[in-house]
Motif scaffolding. Structure first.
Motif: not given
Length: 271
Positions: A235-246
Motif C-alpha cells: 500500500e505504501a508503494i502503490f499509494r492505495r489500498e490493496v487486496t492480497v492473498r497468501l
C-alpha cells in the motif's frame, strides 16, 4: 574634363561613405566607386587615350582621389566594426566577479528513491535498517542459513565465487545471520541491498539486482504479522489500498514457503 569628373566622383564617394547607415551600405559604396567595375576603374581604362603628359597628371590625380576615398572607407569600416563589437560585448556581458552558480543538483536513482521510502516506512513500524558486506563468506551466505554444500538451493543460486572461499552474496539473507550475531533476540530488522547471480543477462534476468528482506524474531510472532507488514508495504508503494492473498510456494531453502499475490490494480481482478 577628367579633373571635374574626378572631383565629382570624390565628392559623391565621400558623401556616400559618410551617409552609409550600416556596413552593407558602406560596402555598396565601395563597390560603386572602388570596385573593379566602379567609377574610378572606368576612368583608369580611359587613361590610355590621353597624351603622355596628360596621362601622368590625371593618373596622379586619380591615385590621390582613390587614396582619399580608401582612407575614408577604412575609417568608416573600422567605426562600424567597433560599434558591432561594442554591441556584442553589451549583449554577452558577464560579471566575472560574481560567485559561481555552483554545481547543479542532481537527482536520486529510482531504486535509491524507493529504497529510502521503504526504509522510512519500516523504521516508522519499529524495524531497524541493517546492512552487510556484498563480498561474503560461504558460511554466512549458505552454511549458517542451513544450506550445506549438498543442498539443492545452491543449484538454484548461480554464484560468483571469489578466492579463499569468498563470494558475491546471492541474497541479503546473510544479514540475518550477522544481525543475530550482533543483536540477538528479540529482533525486528529489514535488510535492503544489492545481490548478485551468475546468470546470462536477457530480458528477464540480470546478474545484479536488489532485494529487501525482513526478519522478526520474538515470542508470539505469526504469519498474520507477516501478512500485515507485506500489505502495508504494498500500500505504501502503490499509494492505495490493496487486496492480497497468501498461497503455498516451494522454495528449497525454507519450509513452510509462501508466495504473496496482489489483486490487479487496473482491472480489480476481473481480468
Amino acid at each position: 574634363m577628367l579633373d571635374s569628373t574626378l572631383s565629382d566622383i570624390e565628392a559623391r564617394a565621400l558623401s556616400a561613405i559618410e551617409n552609409a547607415a550600416d556596413a552593407a551600405a558602406l560596402e555598396q559604396a565601395r563597390v560603386e566607386f572602388l570596385g573593379r567595375k566602379g567609377a574610378l576603374a572606368q576612368i583608369g581604362k580611359d587613361l590610355g587615350k590621353l597624351s603622355p603628359e596628360e596621362r601622368a597628371r590625371i593618373g596622379k590625380l586619380l591615385n590621390s582621389v582613390k587614396q582619399t576615398i580608401e582612407q575614408r572607407f577604412e575609417t568608416k569600416k573600422t567605426w562600424f566594426e567597433e560599434q558591432a563589437l561594442r554591441a556584442r560585448l553589451d549583449a554577452e556581458w558577464l560579471d566575472v566577479t560574481l560567485p559561481a552558480p555552483g554545481t547543479r543538483p542532481g537527482s536520486l536513482h529510482p531504486l535509491t528513491q524507493i529504497q529510502k521510502e521503504l526504509e522510512d516506512l519500516f523504521t516508522s513500524l519499529g524495524f531497524a535498517v541493517v546492512d552487510g558486506p556484498e563480498v561474503e563468506t560461504e558460511w554466512h551466505n549458505f552454511d549458517a542459513l542451513n544450506i550445506p554444500p549438498a543442498h539443492p538451493a545452491r543449484d538454484a543460486q548461480d554464484t560468483f565465487w571469489l578466492e579463499n572461499g569468498h563470494l558475491l552474496r546471492t541474497h541479503t539473507s546473510p544479514v540475518q545471520v550477522r544481525a543475530m550475531e550482533r543483536f540477538g533476540a528479540p529482533l525486528r530488522i529489514i535488510a535492503p541491498g544489492r545481490v548478485f547471480r551468475n546468470e546470462e543477462v536477457d530480458a528477464s534476468h540480470e546478474h545484479t539486482f536488489y532485494q529487501l528482506e525482513g526478519m522478526m524474531v520474538d515470542r508470539d510472532v505469526s504469519i498474520g504479522h507477516m501478512l500485515y507488514f507485506m500489505k502495508t508495504l504494498l500500500e505504501a508503494i502503490f499509494r492505495r489500498e490493496v487486496t492480497v492473498r497468501l498461497r503455498p510456494g516451494f522454495f528449497p531453502f525454507v519450509e513452510p514457503g509462501f508466495e504473496l499475490d496482489i489483486q490487479c490494480l487496473l482491472c480489480g481482478g476481473a481480468g
